[in-house]
Design a protein around this motif. Structure first.
Motif, PDB file in Angstrom:
ATOM      1  N   GLN B 644       0.892  -1.244   0.217  1.00 53.68           N
ATOM      2  CA  GLN B 644      -0.101  -0.177  -0.076  1.00 53.68           C
ATOM      3  C   GLN B 644       0.948   1.202   0.009  1.00 53.68           C
ATOM      4  N   GLN B 645       1.881   1.276   0.751  1.00 55.23           N
ATOM      5  CA  GLN B 645       2.816   2.306   0.734  1.00 55.23           C
ATOM      6  C   GLN B 645       3.589   2.516  -0.276  1.00 55.23           C
ATOM      7  N   ASN B 657       6.168   8.383   3.973  1.00 54.51           N
ATOM      8  CA  ASN B 657       7.264   8.631   5.108  1.00 54.51           C
ATOM      9  C   ASN B 657       8.210   7.365   4.849  1.00 54.51           C
ATOM     10  N   THR B 658       9.537   7.883   4.330  1.00 57.46           N
ATOM     11  CA  THR B 658      10.152   6.667   4.082  1.00 57.46           C
ATOM     12  C   THR B 658      10.644   5.781   5.235  1.00 57.46           C
ATOM     13  N   ALA B 659      10.969   6.278   6.402  1.00 53.15           N
ATOM     14  CA  ALA B 659      11.316   5.502   7.494  1.00 53.15           C
ATOM     15  C   ALA B 659       9.964   4.589   7.795  1.00 53.15           C
ATOM     16  N   LEU B 664       7.934  -1.170   7.114  1.00 54.89           N
ATOM     17  CA  LEU B 664       7.092  -2.092   6.747  1.00 54.89           C
ATOM     18  C   LEU B 664       7.837  -2.945   5.775  1.00 54.89           C
ATOM     19  N   ILE B 665       8.694  -2.538   4.838  1.00 49.79           N
ATOM     20  CA  ILE B 665       9.320  -3.627   3.967  1.00 49.79           C
ATOM     21  C   ILE B 665      10.350  -4.436   4.845  1.00 49.79           C
ATOM     22  N   GLU B 666      10.865  -3.810   5.886  1.00 51.89           N
ATOM     23  CA  GLU B 666      11.502  -4.612   6.690  1.00 51.89           C
ATOM     24  C   GLU B 666      11.035  -5.892   7.327  1.00 51.89           C
ATOM     25  N   LEU B 687      12.812  -0.809  -4.229  1.00 48.72           N
ATOM     26  CA  LEU B 687      12.013  -0.020  -4.695  1.00 48.72           C
ATOM     27  C   LEU B 687      11.806   1.287  -3.502  1.00 48.72           C
ATOM     28  N   LEU B 688      12.521   1.011  -2.601  1.00 53.27           N
ATOM     29  CA  LEU B 688      12.647   2.188  -1.462  1.00 53.27           C
ATOM     30  C   LEU B 688      13.061   3.522  -1.918  1.00 53.27           C
TER      31      LEU B 688
END
Lengths: 688, 688
Positions: B644-645, B657-659, B664-666, B687-688
């Motif tokens: 979603q993000q 918000n990248t953090a 979430l990816i982590e 993709l970050l």
């Protein structure tokens, strides 16, 4: 009030947590009382066994645990159940008074009590307890996060003592794993007789140590070793199933005569005297293994003493492999043509005052009785053996009916009234590709026939028969299951249990659960569809199969020659089954719509029609890379065109020419394509 | 010009009707020339066999016809191939100079010529011809309505003489049908050694007529009868496959010691002298069958004369069941703890001047060589047997590598340089759940190692090994196939054949075709998904399984105790496989998108993200009636939230918000849930 209501056979409980109608039990128990409450499973769940059971109960309990664990993923702590009273505080307590003996007339009853604190099974014999374990597995319920059993009290026992399945391993050989998984499935629906059709025109399937010619010349290398047979008999016994072998004589004997032509009835053309040893060669006709299906002439010679020597030797070797009390000698469909044409046989008949071929066959069959008795076996045969001089010790297997121009079950009643024990298979021919409803409503004891209690007692039960002309190990399960579960219910449950919608609902769950036992009816469908589609997407094919059924009552292979024993059975007809899922659903939708043309009811019908139009487009697209789809396209075109016109008619978007529409629907009744028929035809014509 | 181009190994032909790159051959042939034109199949297609072949070729040709007919539905007229030169004008002509002998160093080469008029196979031995028949089946092409073969000329032979698959039947018993279908699949990819791991801590799987205690006490009733073993050896031989049995000693011996504790090394606590017969009982320690996975202490006592008596008796009974030249005695992972603690053994070492446990084990292993030689068998063992005094007649099975803190294939090179014949399995551990690419690129002869031609010749080949701690008959095929086909290619084809995209493309077709042989890797996935979904729709689960992989390198059962031999293996991890289909496709999409952010490339990525959001919703809905879905939900929630993000970020609909996104990816890298990992994590972080 703890007991809310006593429910017999069906119905539901007001206010109870779980209704009996929500239970997918099959066969339905004789008596079931629902209570309010549940027993929840956790990993500490254990089984404890007490009493004097046969050791088979330990293996059965271990299998029960593995199946329960496979479904629930609970990582049950108990690994193997190997001895009595190992866990006195276990949640599931089994009490068996005695070791059961596999076979007829054993006490197979059980009582099952599920309370909030645990489960108790009481049974006279471990065979009853094993049935109870299957009932427990069928009672498993779940919510979002846990598995539990409803509180229930069940008293159960079979209506008939003979609840059989026959598998024909002669026309297409069925390897050991096919037999074993089907024995597991039989046990899951409380069946107790496995009739193994081991010899027919197309093959001899038993290793013979003293007569290796049988398998060398008449099996194509496909046969069971004696060790495998003994292993299967033991495997069946572990599940309370008696195995009845069949060697079909004197007809259906091409395989036998391929190995031992010297006992054949065929008269040899004396012009064949071109070989050196005239006297010997000229008296023996050649036979070769049959590759087609049908009824064939090769017949054993009842006038030849060597016949009885050889048969006696066969029984001496085969009987000890089986522990059951019965031996099936076939006896069906003997044409007698070679008897009529053989002067030696005609002279024998005259000498022995045998008026006709019936009497000659009776003479022949009577010789087999002492050969079997020597091994404590009773003779069983298809109904043709029931002639006036046939011993009353023989068991009569009733199979003919309307397809053969006779009344359904007629021979069963005659046998019972004449003093024979008898078993019904007419109406249970699951290879005919008829609806499960036909089999389910076929009761061994017809309501309109008056029978004394002695006569009734001679009707032992019934047997589903799976002839294998058109099945291979890949497809056989899909012809046997789940339909045989309905026959199992007919033979176990009360005669009053006949509700078809309940049957269909429960059969869906039973069908799903059969996968747990390795039954391949669902998964092999995908295998064949992937082959047909040439590894493209299979959805359209699968959807189309839901409205197609294989041609019925042997019309798929009407002359018996289109499909030889080595012909491909990986075709569209092989994934289709009777009671095509969407055809059944469409019939309901059409009936509702015709009763009430509400928009919802209309949509239900038109959704199907739109789906079939779409399927046709998809199949055309897939067929560009899949030759095996080509034979289906005329059929999908027919239903698509009829659906298009019906859509216009129903949605009133356009005037429709009724004659044209009628023609299009009539084309949906074609049986010319791909060995299947559109099972929606009868519903389509209602929409005209 | 009839021959357009000679193509070695790969590449394609301009202007030719069919390009070699379109052929899904595996293993890839040594030499292939494409020509312009085709040979079209029809029902008159027949096979004719000439020369001096072994009789196995007739059965192989019959199976070939049945498989071809099953794919094409042509109703081929030829039923059984039973004798030489039966159809001199047949379209497929096979010429074999001699009967092949199953085993190493046999001539397995073949030449295959397909012209517009027919097919010719020339082979020195029938084993080569049988390989050619598999190539013909792999060459089958089709258009919309017919099946044909491309005109082609192939010369083919194996690079290595040992192309093996090991199946562990000890940890989880694998019934005869599992073994047979895997032998069929091996033959389909031209493998020729089946290594059968028959004894380990968890079970003894061989019927022993003179020592029934082995199966009575140490098999849980799951073992192969001697007749079954002989049948499997014959079945393998019919397919040109040699069977190597393994009885693992002196470690991995819990099953052996459960049956015969008197040859164990464990010192008994002298407090156990409570039994009457002190002297006898006090010297025998009890053992019981192992239910966990791992490396265990029970070890055979090399100082006890009874050890060698018993082993000699075992080999006398087991060796004659196998026709191959090799016998694997294990020899791996012997901890020696019980040897260290046993004064009697320590005294024995001192007396025989054995400096350490290595020398003691060598002493032990050397005693086995004459026992095997008596039966014309050569000893093979895992690499630990390679100690300084080990006979050079032994075959060294190289298995350790980076996981064991050693260099990959190190022991293989040492063995070859030391004068031992050797086989590589390090890098071919298919139970580790690693990518097929890892196995495929693992060459038995590493490029950077200098070897003389004699040393190279000692490297016999390699062997895929399938340990069975975490597989049952339901799932084992999905761990072996199709990945073992890639290893088969590594061992057969030229070392230069290493293109991964070609491998992946061809593997899809090979995977599909394996179903024809009964391999269950595709169909049993549906069975397990239906169980997990509790007979609801399985699409969402199946889609989710396409981005999940089972935990790798034994982390699924890291302590060896979560999964006991009877634990359920019907869970989500059991349907997931390495090289998760959508994870591989997503990686490609992400790389393309990062190179070129075109709308098409963006859509390809966002379609995946949207799909995963949808899957999460569907799984939540399904889970309300399926407890087995619950353990997966945290994982589908993680990927849904990250997706979603990422969608917001990529489609720039909202500031992200990248953090938070990074967090979430982590979380998608978690290995805590359902024994699986999200195989898309490494692509997501890009993709970050």
């Amino acid at each position: 009030m703890k007991y809310i209501l006593i429910l017999l056979f069906s119905g539901f409980v007001a206010n109870a947590q779980i209704k009996t109608t929500s239970l997918d039990l099959m066969p339905w128990p004789q008596k079931i009382e629902m209570k309010s409450g549940t027993f929840t499973l956790d990993k500490n769940f254990k089984v404890n066994i007490k009493g004097q059971p046969d050791a088979r109960i330990f293996q059965a309990a271990t299998h029960f645990l593995r199946r329960l664990d496979g479904r629930t993923g609970l990582f049950l702590e108990q690994g193997f159940v190997t001895k009595e009273n190992e866990f006195p505080t276990a949640s599931l307590q089994i009490n068996c008074a005695k070791a059961g003996k596999t076979g007829l007339y054993e006490d197979e009853s059980y009582q099952l009590e599920i309370q909030s604190t645990g489960i108790t099974i009481n049974a006279t014999s471990d065979l009853g307890a094993i049935h109870a374990l299957e009932t427990v597995l069928q009672l498993l319920q779940n919510n979002a996060s846990s598995f539990y059993f409803p509180m229930v009290s069940i008293t159960d026992f079979p209506r008939f003592t003979w609840r059989g399945l026959m598998i024909d391993a002669a026309r297409h050989f069925q390897p050991v794993d096919v037999i074993k998984r089907n024995l597991d499935a039989m046990a899951a629906v409380k069946m107790n007789v496995f009739h193994w059709h081991l010899v027919d025109d197309q093959g001899w399937r038993i290793e013979m140590k003293k007569h290796p010619r049988f398998t060398e010349l008449a099996s194509d290398g496909d046969y069971y070793t004696q060790e495998e047979i003994k292993d299967i008999v033991k495997y069946a016994d572990q599940r309370g199933i008696m195995v009845i072998p069949e060697i079909d004589v004197p007809g259906h004997a091409t395989a036998i005569l391929t190995a031992y032509p010297e006992i054949g009835s065929k008269v040899v053309n004396s012009n064949a005297n071109f070989l050196e040893n005239k006297t010997q060669t000229s008296t023996i006709a050649p036979y070769s293994l049959e590759r087609n299906s049908g009824i064939f002439t090769p017949t054993i010679d009842p006038s030849n003493p060597r016949t009885y020597e050889l048969l006696s030797e066969i029984f001496d070797e085969v009987c000890p492999l089986f522990s059951g009390k019965y031996f099936h000698i076939g006896g069906d469909e003997n044409e007698g043509k070679d008897w009529d044409a053989n002067p030696k046989i005609q002279a024998f008949m005259k000498k022995n005052k045998l008026a006709n071929n019936h009497e000659l066959q009776t003479y022949f069959t009577m010789q087999l009785i002492p050969m079997l008795k020597k091994h404590q076996k009773e003779l069983m045969g298809w109904e043709e053996i029931m002639t006036k001089n046939m011993s009353k010790e023989a068991v009569i297997h009733s199979w003919r009916g309307p397809n053969e121009g006779l009344l359904s079950g007629q021979s069963l009643v005659i046998a019972a009234k004449s003093g024979y024990k008898t078993v019904l298979s007419n109406g249970y021919y699951i290879d005919l590709m008829q609806s499960v409803a036909d089999h389910y409503l076929n009761d061994p004891i017809a309501k309109n026939i008056a029978l004394t209690s002695e006569e009734r007692a001679r009707i032992l039960g019934g047997e589903a028969v799976m002839w294998s002309e058109l099945v291979t190990p890949l497809t056989i399960d899909s012809r046997i299951w789940p339909r045989t579960a309905a026959i199992a219910e007919r033979l176990w449950s009360d005669a009053a249990i006949t509700d078809l919608s309940s049957l269909r609902k429960r059969l869906k769950t039973i069908s799903f659960r059969l996968e747990e036992l390795g039954i391949t009816h669902l998964k092999n469908k995908d295998v064949i569809l992937r082959n047909i589609s040439n590894n493209q997407k299979t959805e359209a094919l699968e959807d189309f199969s839901k409205i197609c059924e294989p041609l019925k009552i042997y019309t798929r292979n009407s002359e018996g020659t289109e499909y030889k024993v080595y012909s491909p059975l990986t075709l569209f007809a092989d994934v289709c089954t009777p009671d095509a899922e969407d055809a059944v659903a469409f019939e309901v939708a059409v009936n509702q719509y015709l009763e009430n043309k509400s928009p919802e009811n209309q949509n239900r019908v038109t959704d199907f029609l739109k789906k079939w139009i779409e399927i046709n487009s998809k199949l055309i697209a897939l067929s560009s890379n899949a030759p095996l789809i080509q034979p289906i396209l005329p059929l999908s075109k027919n239903i698509s065109e009829a659906s298009q016109q019906l859509l216009l008619k129903i949605e009133k978007k356009q005037a429709v020419n009724t004659a044209i529409l009628s023609d299009l629907i009539e084309q949906c009744n074609s049986k010319k394509y791909a060995d299947v028929e559109l099972a929606v035809y009868s519903s389509l014509i209602k929409l005209l």
